[in-house]
Design a protein around this motif. Structure first.
Motif, short mmCIF file in Angstrom:
data_model
loop_
_atom_site.label_atom_id
_atom_site.label_comp_id
_atom_site.label_asym_id
_atom_site.label_seq_id
_atom_site.Cartn_x
_atom_site.Cartn_y
_atom_site.Cartn_z
N ALA A 24 0.86 -1.11 0.03
CA ALA A 24 -0.03 0.05 -0.27
C ALA A 24 0.87 1.26 -0.11
N SER A 25 0.57 2.31 -0.71
CA SER A 25 1.36 3.51 -0.89
C SER A 25 0.32 4.59 -0.93
N GLY A 26 0.77 6.00 -0.59
CA GLY A 26 0.18 6.98 -0.68
C GLY A 26 -0.26 7.68 0.67
N THR A 27 -1.27 8.48 0.66
CA THR A 27 -1.42 9.14 1.94
C THR A 27 -2.26 8.20 2.85
N ILE A 28 -1.34 7.65 3.96
CA ILE A 28 -1.85 6.85 4.70
C ILE A 28 -1.36 7.04 6.25
N PHE A 29 -2.33 7.09 7.17
CA PHE A 29 -2.25 7.23 8.41
C PHE A 29 -2.01 6.07 9.11
N ARG A 30 -2.81 5.23 8.87
CA ARG A 30 -2.95 3.75 9.71
C ARG A 30 -3.81 2.82 8.68
N ILE A 31 -3.27 1.45 8.82
CA ILE A 31 -3.86 0.52 7.99
C ILE A 31 -4.52 -0.27 9.04
N ASN A 32 -5.71 -0.66 8.86
CA ASN A 32 -6.40 -1.89 9.90
C ASN A 32 -6.09 -3.21 9.28
N ASP A 33 -7.26 -3.59 9.12
CA ASP A 33 -7.19 -5.16 8.55
C ASP A 33 -6.60 -5.40 7.08
N MET A 34 -6.05 -6.11 6.91
CA MET A 34 -5.30 -6.32 5.40
C MET A 34 -5.71 -7.70 5.17
N GLY A 35 -5.86 -7.99 3.78
CA GLY A 35 -6.53 -9.55 3.45
C GLY A 35 -6.38 -9.58 1.94
N TRP A 36 -6.82 -10.95 1.85
CA TRP A 36 -6.70 -11.21 0.31
C TRP A 36 -8.08 -11.99 0.10
N TYR A 37 -8.57 -11.82 -1.04
CA TYR A 37 -9.78 -12.38 -1.63
C TYR A 37 -9.51 -13.04 -3.08
N ARG A 38 -10.48 -13.95 -3.59
CA ARG A 38 -10.34 -14.41 -4.97
C ARG A 38 -11.62 -14.75 -5.54
N ARG A 39 -11.51 -14.37 -6.68
CA ARG A 39 -12.56 -14.83 -7.72
C ARG A 39 -12.32 -15.56 -8.88
N THR A 40 -13.35 -16.44 -9.01
CA THR A 40 -13.12 -17.40 -10.19
C THR A 40 -14.37 -17.12 -11.21
N PRO A 41 -14.32 -17.31 -12.62
CA PRO A 41 -15.49 -16.86 -13.26
C PRO A 41 -16.55 -17.86 -12.99
N GLY A 42 -17.82 -16.91 -12.83
CA GLY A 42 -19.09 -17.59 -12.51
C GLY A 42 -19.06 -17.87 -10.96
N LYS A 43 -18.23 -17.52 -10.17
CA LYS A 43 -18.41 -17.57 -8.57
C LYS A 43 -18.45 -16.18 -8.06
N GLN A 44 -18.77 -16.08 -6.95
CA GLN A 44 -18.59 -15.00 -6.08
C GLN A 44 -17.27 -14.75 -5.45
N ARG A 45 -17.16 -13.61 -5.06
CA ARG A 45 -15.85 -13.22 -4.63
C ARG A 45 -15.70 -14.21 -3.15
N GLU A 46 -14.43 -14.58 -2.93
CA GLU A 46 -14.24 -15.59 -1.89
C GLU A 46 -13.25 -15.12 -0.74
N LEU A 47 -13.61 -15.20 0.47
CA LEU A 47 -12.48 -14.67 1.39
C LEU A 47 -11.34 -15.78 1.49
N VAL A 48 -10.22 -15.20 1.22
CA VAL A 48 -9.08 -16.32 1.42
C VAL A 48 -8.23 -16.14 2.73
N ALA A 49 -7.98 -15.11 3.34
CA ALA A 49 -7.57 -14.65 4.48
C ALA A 49 -7.41 -13.26 4.83
N VAL A 50 -7.71 -12.80 6.22
CA VAL A 50 -7.50 -11.51 6.55
C VAL A 50 -6.70 -11.63 7.90
N ILE A 51 -5.85 -10.58 7.97
CA ILE A 51 -5.01 -10.53 9.24
C ILE A 51 -5.04 -8.98 9.61
#
Length: 121
Positions: A24-51
């Protein structure tokens, strides 16, 4: 203005590993949760992991025990180590972060552009 830039996707054989990064870059004071999601064709976005900022983690059921999420708050970066990959892990992976740009405002959700992960059988 805030930008999330992902890297590390690609093609790998089943059983292999990949490591994704998202900075992450730019004007940032603080970052709370960060994570990853994934999407395959024909499927909804899926949670992978959050920290959380403190290091607590949540994983989607399909990746538990195989993927590990981590972050480096000093460089505003989140990582996803993916092991024992299967063809079912093939997807576009998106980075997400809840970011405060100043002390007075609330957090806003930002997304990366996505990086393709393809696992061949």
């Amino acid at each position: 203005h805030v930008q999330l830039v992902e890297s590390g996707g690609g093609l790998v054989q089943a059983g292999g590993s990949l490591r994704l990064s998202c900075a992450a870059s730019g004007t940032i004071f603080r970052i709370n949760d960060m994570g990853w999601y994934r999407r395959t064709p024909g499927k909804q976005r899926e949670l992978v992991a959050v920290i959380t900022r403190g290091g607590s983690t949540i994983y989607g059921d399909p990746v538990k025990g195989r993927f590990t999420v981590s972050r480096d708050n000093a460089v505003n970066t989140v990582y996803l180590q993916m092991n024992s990959l299967t063809p079912e892990d093939t997807a576009v992976y998106y980075c997400n972060a809840d970011i405060l740009q100043n002390f007075f405002g609330g957090p806003s959700a930002y997304w990366g552009q996505g990086t393709q992960v393809t696992v061949s059988s």
